[in-house]
Design a protein around this motif. Structure first.
Motif, mmCIF file in Angstrom:
data_model
loop_
_atom_site.group_PDB
_atom_site.id
_atom_site.type_symbol
_atom_site.label_atom_id
_atom_site.label_comp_id
_atom_site.label_asym_id
_atom_site.label_seq_id
_atom_site.Cartn_x
_atom_site.Cartn_y
_atom_site.Cartn_z
ATOM 1 N N ILE A 140 5.480 -16.814 -8.028
ATOM 2 C CA ILE A 140 4.425 -16.695 -9.032
ATOM 3 C C ILE A 140 4.036 -18.098 -9.514
ATOM 4 O O ILE A 140 4.898 -18.903 -9.860
ATOM 5 C CB ILE A 140 4.877 -15.875 -10.266
ATOM 6 N N ILE A 141 2.731 -18.348 -9.540
ATOM 7 C CA ILE A 141 2.183 -19.565 -10.143
ATOM 8 C C ILE A 141 1.324 -19.135 -11.325
ATOM 9 O O ILE A 141 0.515 -18.218 -11.188
ATOM 10 C CB ILE A 141 1.297 -20.349 -9.154
ATOM 11 N N VAL A 142 1.523 -19.767 -12.476
ATOM 12 C CA VAL A 142 0.707 -19.465 -13.660
ATOM 13 C C VAL A 142 0.134 -20.759 -14.196
ATOM 14 O O VAL A 142 0.870 -21.740 -14.404
ATOM 15 C CB VAL A 142 1.539 -18.768 -14.758
ATOM 16 N N ASN A 143 -1.182 -20.774 -14.421
ATOM 17 C CA ASN A 143 -1.870 -21.897 -15.056
ATOM 18 C C ASN A 143 -2.396 -21.419 -16.397
ATOM 19 O O ASN A 143 -3.107 -20.408 -16.463
ATOM 20 C CB ASN A 143 -3.039 -22.383 -14.193
ATOM 21 N N VAL A 144 -2.055 -22.137 -17.453
ATOM 22 C CA VAL A 144 -2.502 -21.793 -18.800
ATOM 23 C C VAL A 144 -3.420 -22.916 -19.280
ATOM 24 O O VAL A 144 -3.001 -24.067 -19.340
ATOM 25 C CB VAL A 144 -1.313 -21.611 -19.774
ATOM 26 N N HIS A 145 -4.648 -22.559 -19.635
ATOM 27 C CA HIS A 145 -5.628 -23.524 -20.148
ATOM 28 C C HIS A 145 -5.637 -23.358 -21.663
ATOM 29 O O HIS A 145 -6.008 -22.296 -22.169
ATOM 30 C CB HIS A 145 -7.013 -23.240 -19.553
#
Length: 143
Positions: A136-141
């Motif tokens: 899992i890859i998660v990007n939070v802006h």
């Protein structure tokens, strides 16, 4: 036709913002992106230990099972306890080809205490099923 052209030029001189309408989008330099790769555990990830706003989140899954990203309004959290402020399901693709999502909110979602994230294998708030490592890859802006 000449009269129309003069009116158009006059309008652009009087309202210069109309001339720049095509270039109106400017990125907010204060919004940052933080990227995470899931470990094979459910240790909470402190995204921001102070109040902030989440403007976008995207997650990708190259595993073979659905995963769940849970965001807490907290400067620290324990995965499997408490109530998330937001929950997201991360789909997977056929034959591990990958799946995922992107959710954006131009106004931002406010987190008054902090932003902490848990990535689990189950939908229930008390779930502590660890995702497979590096699936899992998660990007939070956020800001």
């Amino acid at each position: 036709m000449k009269k129309l052209n003069y009116l158009l030029v006059l309008g652009l001189l009087l309202f210069p913002q109309l001339a720049q309408a095509q270039n109106a989008f400017l990125a907010d330099a204060k919004i940052q992106v933080k990227s995470y790769i899931a470990a094979a555990n459910t240790t909470a990830i402190v995204v921001k230990a102070t109040p902030g706003s989440v403007y976008s989140i995207d997650a990708f899954n190259n595993g073979t099972v659905v995963a769940y990203v849970k965001l807490y309004n907290s400067a620290s959290a324990t995965c499997g306890s408490g109530t998330p402020q937001a929950r997201y399901m991360v789909p997977f693709g056929a034959s591990s080809s990958g799946g995922g999502f992107n959710v954006s909110n131009i106004n931002g979602d406010a987190y008054g205490v902090g932003i902490t994230m848990c990535i689990t294998g189950g939908i229930a708030d008390n779930d502590t099923t660890a995702p497979a490592a590096s699936s899992i890859i998660v990007n939070v802006h956020l800001k």
